[in-house]
Design a protein around this motif. Structure first.
Motif, PDB file in Angstrom:
ATOM      1  N   PRO A 222     -29.204  -2.575  11.908  1.00  0.00           N
ATOM      2  CA  PRO A 222     -29.414  -1.490  12.506  1.00  0.00           C
ATOM      3  C   PRO A 222     -29.369  -1.450  14.099  1.00  0.00           C
ATOM      4  N   VAL A 223     -28.397  -0.496  14.655  1.00  0.00           N
ATOM      5  CA  VAL A 223     -28.489  -0.525  16.395  1.00  0.00           C
ATOM      6  C   VAL A 223     -29.714  -0.830  16.839  1.00  0.00           C
ATOM      7  N   TRP A 224     -30.859   0.132  16.485  1.00  0.00           N
ATOM      8  CA  TRP A 224     -31.892   0.096  17.249  1.00  0.00           C
ATOM      9  C   TRP A 224     -32.607  -1.244  17.343  1.00  0.00           C
ATOM     10  N   LEU A 225     -32.298  -2.140  16.375  1.00  0.00           N
ATOM     11  CA  LEU A 225     -33.059  -3.270  15.879  1.00  0.00           C
ATOM     12  C   LEU A 225     -32.131  -4.411  16.806  1.00  0.00           C
ATOM     13  N   THR A 226     -30.714  -4.261  17.188  1.00  0.00           N
ATOM     14  CA  THR A 226     -30.042  -5.644  17.565  1.00  0.00           C
ATOM     15  C   THR A 226     -30.692  -6.038  18.877  1.00  0.00           C
ATOM     16  N   PRO A 227     -31.516  -5.364  19.854  1.00  0.00           N
ATOM     17  CA  PRO A 227     -32.029  -6.129  21.068  1.00  0.00           C
ATOM     18  C   PRO A 227     -32.962  -7.218  20.333  1.00  0.00           C
ATOM     19  N   LEU A 228     -33.658  -6.981  19.602  1.00  0.00           N
ATOM     20  CA  LEU A 228     -34.410  -7.993  18.930  1.00  0.00           C
ATOM     21  C   LEU A 228     -33.715  -9.160  18.011  1.00  0.00           C
ATOM     22  N   SER A 229     -32.845  -8.643  17.245  1.00  0.00           N
ATOM     23  CA  SER A 229     -32.132  -9.428  16.186  1.00  0.00           C
ATOM     24  C   SER A 229     -30.944 -10.537  17.248  1.00  0.00           C
ATOM     25  N   ALA A 230     -30.590  -9.884  18.524  1.00  0.00           N
ATOM     26  CA  ALA A 230     -29.832 -10.580  19.407  1.00  0.00           C
ATOM     27  C   ALA A 230     -30.540 -11.944  19.974  1.00  0.00           C
ATOM     28  N   THR A 231     -31.903 -11.770  20.195  1.00  0.00           N
ATOM     29  CA  THR A 231     -32.531 -12.693  20.578  1.00  0.00           C
ATOM     30  C   THR A 231     -32.571 -14.069  19.637  1.00  0.00           C
ATOM     31  N   LEU A 232     -32.332 -13.827  18.360  1.00  0.00           N
ATOM     32  CA  LEU A 232     -32.488 -15.112  17.189  1.00  0.00           C
ATOM     33  C   LEU A 232     -30.967 -15.682  17.305  1.00  0.00           C
ATOM     34  N   VAL A 233     -29.824 -14.947  17.833  1.00  0.00           N
ATOM     35  CA  VAL A 233     -28.596 -15.627  17.918  1.00  0.00           C
ATOM     36  C   VAL A 233     -28.385 -16.379  19.370  1.00  0.00           C
ATOM     37  N   HIS A 234     -27.769 -17.710  19.462  1.00  0.00           N
ATOM     38  CA  HIS A 234     -27.358 -18.216  20.401  1.00  0.00           C
ATOM     39  C   HIS A 234     -25.838 -18.762  20.221  1.00  0.00           C
ATOM     40  N   ALA A 235     -25.324 -18.926  21.444  1.00  0.00           N
ATOM     41  CA  ALA A 235     -24.058 -19.415  21.473  1.00  0.00           C
ATOM     42  C   ALA A 235     -23.679 -20.817  21.008  1.00  0.00           C
ATOM     43  N   GLY A 236     -24.810 -21.672  21.229  1.00  0.00           N
ATOM     44  CA  GLY A 236     -24.629 -23.079  21.070  1.00  0.00           C
ATOM     45  C   GLY A 236     -25.924 -23.890  21.260  1.00  0.00           C
ATOM     46  N   LEU A 237     -25.976 -25.251  21.193  1.00  0.00           N
ATOM     47  CA  LEU A 237     -26.986 -25.995  21.483  1.00  0.00           C
ATOM     48  C   LEU A 237     -27.579 -25.746  23.016  1.00  0.00           C
ATOM     49  N   LEU A 238     -26.690 -25.935  23.877  1.00  0.00           N
ATOM     50  CA  LEU A 238     -27.226 -25.886  25.156  1.00  0.00           C
ATOM     51  C   LEU A 238     -27.781 -24.505  25.598  1.00  0.00           C
TER      52      LEU A 238
END
Length: 209
Positions: A55-71
């Motif tokens: 849900p779009v209103w939760l994406t500011p939080l869910s985005a913190t759990l996704v990263h582009a890579g190890l660095l």
């Protein structure tokens, strides 16, 4: 060098963030998670839809759990574990969690305001961590600042810290470290939220003292 405080909430956030990243990485779902769990300004504006997305209103939080890579995640968590534990020792675990969550939303809000039509997912915990860093800079900065005209020393210090952080983030953005585009305004939004919330959260912790 002062001993690093325990910081149970900070440690819990870091462990959860790392666990989410490694599960997605091992499963090969990082790209899918960026689309479905990342913060996409155009979704907030109602311009695009992503089937099966968070849900779009939760994406500011869910985005913190996704990263582009190890660095990306390594740098974020290294910074967060250090400053977060010190901040938690001052304002407590509950307030630290509030600071982190508000920072994530403040980062997303300013990022969205800069380009509401963008379809590029914003991922990473940098915005939320910037809020923690803003509070850390305010609590542990040793320089004493004098007032200027109608501005108090506290106000001048806040403006100086915010300006310094904005400058550093602008340099990182121009360098495009590691080839990854840095969401400059998300960092700024989180940092300003940290500056704004640091003192109220401190007063809230000791409201009954």
């Amino acid at each position: 060098m002062p001993e690093l405080p325990e910081g149970k909430v900070t440690q819990g956030i870091a462990i959860a963030t790392a666990a989410a990243f490694f599960l997605l990485w091992i499963a090969g779902w990082l790209d899918v998670a960026s689309l479905k769990g990342g913060f996409i300004p155009a979704r907030v504006s109602g311009l695009v839809q992503v089937p099966g997305a968070v849900p779009v209103w939760l994406t500011p939080l869910s985005a913190t759990l996704v990263h582009a890579g190890l660095l990306h995640i390594g740098f974020n968590l290294l910074m967060f574990v250090f400053v977060g534990r010190f901040v938690e020792s001052v304002i407590g675990g509950g307030a630290s969690l509030i600071l982190y969550i508000v920072g994530a939303y403040a980062a997303a809000l300013l990022h969205w305001s800069m380009d509401p039509t963008s379809t590029v997912p914003m991922v990473g915990a940098s915005g939320a961590i910037s809020a923690t860093f803003g509070a850390y800079a305010l609590f542990f900065g040793r320089d004493r600042t004098r007032g200027i005209g109608p501005l108090s020393g506290y106000a001048v210090r806040v403006l100086w810290l915010a300006s310094a952080w904005i400058f550093v983030q602008a340099l990182i953005g121009m360098a495009a470290l590691g080839g990854v585009q840095v969401a400059i305004f998300a960092h700024i939004g989180g940092f300003v939220a940290g500056l704004a919330l640091a003192r109220p959260l401190l007063l809230w912790r000791y409201r009954k003292a």
